[in-house]
Design a protein around this motif. Structure first.
Motif, short mmCIF file in Angstrom:
data_model
loop_
_atom_site.label_atom_id
_atom_site.label_comp_id
_atom_site.label_asym_id
_atom_site.label_seq_id
_atom_site.Cartn_x
_atom_site.Cartn_y
_atom_site.Cartn_z
N ALA A 1 -11.29 3.27 12.34
CA ALA A 1 -11.87 2.66 13.53
C ALA A 1 -13.22 3.28 13.86
CB ALA A 1 -10.92 2.81 14.72
N ALA A 2 -13.33 4.60 13.69
CA ALA A 2 -14.59 5.29 13.97
C ALA A 2 -15.70 4.79 13.06
CB ALA A 2 -14.42 6.80 13.81
N ALA A 3 -15.37 4.52 11.80
CA ALA A 3 -16.37 4.05 10.83
C ALA A 3 -16.51 2.54 10.84
CB ALA A 3 -16.00 4.52 9.44
N LYS A 4 -15.77 1.87 11.73
CA LYS A 4 -15.81 0.41 11.87
C LYS A 4 -15.43 -0.28 10.57
CE LYS A 4 -18.93 0.58 15.79
NZ LYS A 4 -20.11 0.06 16.48
N ARG A 5 -14.45 0.31 9.89
CA ARG A 5 -13.87 -0.31 8.71
C ARG A 5 -12.61 -1.06 9.12
NH1 ARG A 5 -15.76 4.83 6.08
NH2 ARG A 5 -13.81 5.79 6.75
N PRO A 6 -12.17 -2.02 8.30
CA PRO A 6 -11.09 -2.92 8.75
C PRO A 6 -9.73 -2.27 8.93
CG PRO A 6 -11.68 -3.37 6.46
CD PRO A 6 -12.72 -2.43 7.00
N GLY A 7 -9.45 -1.20 8.20
CA GLY A 7 -8.14 -0.59 8.35
C GLY A 7 -7.79 0.32 7.20
N VAL A 8 -6.52 0.70 7.14
CA VAL A 8 -6.04 1.68 6.17
C VAL A 8 -5.26 0.96 5.08
CG1 VAL A 8 -4.58 3.72 5.84
CG2 VAL A 8 -5.86 3.43 7.97
N LEU A 9 -5.66 1.16 3.84
CA LEU A 9 -4.97 0.63 2.68
C LEU A 9 -4.31 1.82 1.99
CD1 LEU A 9 -4.72 -2.19 1.26
CD2 LEU A 9 -6.52 -1.40 -0.29
N THR A 10 -2.99 1.82 1.90
CA THR A 10 -2.30 3.02 1.45
C THR A 10 -0.98 2.68 0.77
OG1 THR A 10 -1.39 5.16 2.18
CG2 THR A 10 -1.14 3.31 3.68
N LYS A 11 -0.52 3.58 -0.08
CA LYS A 11 0.82 3.48 -0.65
C LYS A 11 1.82 4.34 0.12
CE LYS A 11 -0.23 2.14 -5.41
NZ LYS A 11 0.64 0.95 -5.42
N VAL A 12 1.33 5.14 1.05
CA VAL A 12 2.22 5.96 1.87
C VAL A 12 3.14 5.05 2.68
CG1 VAL A 12 2.34 7.56 3.82
CG2 VAL A 12 0.64 7.91 2.01
N GLY A 13 4.44 5.24 2.55
CA GLY A 13 5.40 4.45 3.32
C GLY A 13 6.03 3.31 2.57
N ILE A 14 5.58 3.03 1.34
CA ILE A 14 6.17 1.93 0.58
C ILE A 14 7.66 2.21 0.35
CG2 ILE A 14 6.27 0.94 -1.74
CD1 ILE A 14 3.29 0.71 -1.74
N ASP A 15 8.47 1.18 0.58
CA ASP A 15 9.93 1.20 0.42
C ASP A 15 10.63 2.12 1.43
OD1 ASP A 15 12.17 0.03 -0.89
OD2 ASP A 15 12.55 1.93 -1.91
N THR A 16 9.94 2.46 2.51
CA THR A 16 10.59 3.15 3.63
C THR A 16 10.60 2.22 4.85
OG1 THR A 16 8.60 4.09 4.65
CG2 THR A 16 9.54 5.30 2.77
N PHE A 17 11.07 2.71 5.98
CA PHE A 17 11.09 1.90 7.19
C PHE A 17 9.68 1.47 7.61
CE2 PHE A 17 10.02 5.95 9.05
CZ PHE A 17 9.22 5.62 10.14
#
Length: 537
Positions: A123-139
């Protein structure tokens, strides 16, 4: 010109419908007076209304620092998004925020703490969001609960699975805060902030940048104000150009149940003999066995629970300093503290801002993590984040998902089942009465750690309990060690909802673990680091 205003004046700056980000970690760094002022303004004027609050780590605790409970009011809160939440014993009255969540009064989400900080950075860098593999196949995954903590939240998702470059990722849109509330020790008249009495820096700088870069305001709660120009530039952690207003609470606690301890903030170093070592009991047996999984020269993450005692085991065995401990609040090295002071460390080597500590965790720069479990599933998955019959006892995931996403080695520890009456007699474990609640279950209620993904990634996963040690393999969970005095069929196999694989070379756990004397622990030396062959993660 001073930026000092009263808490009442600061609370009046928050408009209806605002997104408000709060820096805290339970009682550590909690801007309690500011949150109290917001709640009091709402009680007297009905404003601010319908605010959304962001909490990378929980604000407040069950022991005198109310935090988010000051603003847990119908009409004031519209939505809450937290890395974790205040928790407490099952016998205690649930925190007000938990009552709102479980009564489905507001949408509530549990986004992993590291991703919460990433969202602020984007948000600070005015980028669209977070793209990540953290959390895949969890809640966290939109294919499961998608971070939703109740039915209202499930109707308005905060994450989705997307395909990028032929692979699956989780995407979290940036959330822009209009107001950020942070805490420090000292502010000068220009709003420069230093943290000399704080037990961690947490993520105040990243949160402040997110507000400032998007036209929002930053309110800092401090213990004192000093003259402009009197702070050393290298000591300033949040520059005054990012801070709009300062309120003063001369009585702010350093952390839960601690008004001020200079060893927590690294101003003095405690003698090693001043640290309490664990009393001899079942939990100490487990912590000793966990310690046997370590290597000298490693950097090891610690979670709350039994594993938090492992540094004291090394201290007692004369091995302090052979492992560098790293905790999500930011401390590196030293002796992590216990109980209400967990999240702080004394005699630390360094303090990293939490967002950067989480970058270290998410990218698996560390060697091992020692964590707890509430449930273990047939597929090796672990639940620490939700129990429907005792929701407020759990705090949500915190940094657990960030830490375990790619960790090379994880040692989960806990009691084999809940409520068993146990004793140690003549170096043997005696099970006097079996527990009523099985913790090895066919399917965990909440997937905080995915066993399936761990197998796919080749992670080294061990489960340590008082009566056995188990390993996760592609074929299933293998029983590798059994405690002396334990009956394999009655005390282990019959107490699991699923079938365990028995190792061909099933061993008896080291008898020294079950005696009061030191165990003569030695740690093999970690292999020297070599340049890895791939660089794309």
């Amino acid at each position: 010109m001073s930026k000092h205003i009263t808490p009442t004046e600061a609370a009046a700056l928050i408009p209806d419908g605002a997104v408000v980000s709060v820096s805290s970690s339970s009682g550590l760094g909690c801007p309690d007076l500011m949150l109290k002022a917001i709640g009091e303004r709402f009680d007297s004027t009905g404003h601010p209304r319908d605010i959304t609050t962001l909490h990378p780590i929980a604000a407040g605790d069950m022991s005198g620092i109310r935090g988010v409970d000051y603003i847990a009011k119908k009409g004031l809160l519209k939505r809450i998004i937290g890395g974790s939440y205040p928790s407490g014993p099952s016998s205690a009255e649930p925190p007000l925020i938990w009552q709102m969540i479980t009564n489905n009064e507001i949408p509530a989400y549990n986004i992993p703490s590291g991703i919460m900080f990433d969202i602020h950075r984007e948000a600070a860098a005015k980028r669209p969001g977070v793209l990540t593999k953290v959390g895949i196949d969890t809640f966290v995954d939109s294919k499961r609960q998608g971070c939703a903590m109740n039915d209202l939240a499930a109707q308005d998702p905060v994450v989705k699975r997307v395909s990028f470059e032929g692979d699956d990722y989780l995407f979290f849109p940036s959330i822009v805060p209009q107001v950020v509330i942070i805490r420090a020790t000292t502010a000068d008249e220009r709003g420069n902030l230093t943290y000399e009495h704080e037990g961690a820096y947490l993520g105040g700088l990243d949160q402040a940048l997110a507000a400032r870069n998007n036209g929002g305001i930053v309110i800092a709660q401090v213990k004192r104000i000093t003259k402009e120009g009197s702070l050393k530039p290298h000591d300033v952690r949040v520059p005054g150009m990012l801070v709009d207003y300062v309120i003063v609470d001369p009585d702010q606690k350093q952390t839960t149940q601690t008004l001020y301890d200079p060893a927590i903030s690294g101003e003095i170093f405690r003698p090693l003999e001043s640290f309490r070592v664990p009393d001899f009991n079942i939990q100490k047996v487990i912590a000793r066995r966990v310690a046997q999984e370590l290597q000298a020269g490693s950097c090891v993450n610690l979670g709350f629970g039994i594993s938090a005692n492992v540094p004291r085991i090394l201290l007692e065995e004369g091995l302090h300093g052979s492992v560098t401990w790293v905790i999500e609040q930011g401390a590196v090295g030293g002796v992590p503290l216990l109980d209400f002071a967990f999240g702080c460390a004394s005699n630390a080597d360094a303090y990293m801002p939490s967002p950067y500590q989480f970058t270290y965790f998410q990218g698996a720069g560390f060697d091992a993590s020692l964590l707890s479990f509430l449930e273990i599933g047939r597929d090796g998955s672990v639940n620490v984040s939700k129990l429907s019959f005792r929701p407020h006892v759990t705090a949500g995931a915190g940094g657990f998902v960030d830490i375990t996403a790619r960790a090379k080695k994880i040692v989960f520890s806990g009691m084999f089942n809940a409520g068993a009456k146990l004793a140690i007699v003549d170096g043997k474990l005696v099970i006097e009465k079996e527990g009523k609640l099985k913790k090895l279950v066919n399917e965990v209620e909440h997937v905080t750690f995915s066993g399936k993904r761990a197998i796919e990634q080749g992670q080294d996963i061990t489960y340590v309990t008082e009566r056995c040690v188990m390993k996760l393999t592609p074929e299933g969970i293998v029983l590798t060690e059994i405690a002396p005095g334990v009956d394999l069929q009655a005390h282990i196999l019959d107490q699991s909802e699923f079938s365990l694989i028995i190792a061909e070379d099933l061993k008896v756990m080291d008898a020294k673990l079950f005696g009061e004397a030191n165990i003569g622990l030695t740690l093999p030396k970690k292999s020297a680091r070599v340049l890895e062959g791939t660089f794309n993660g």
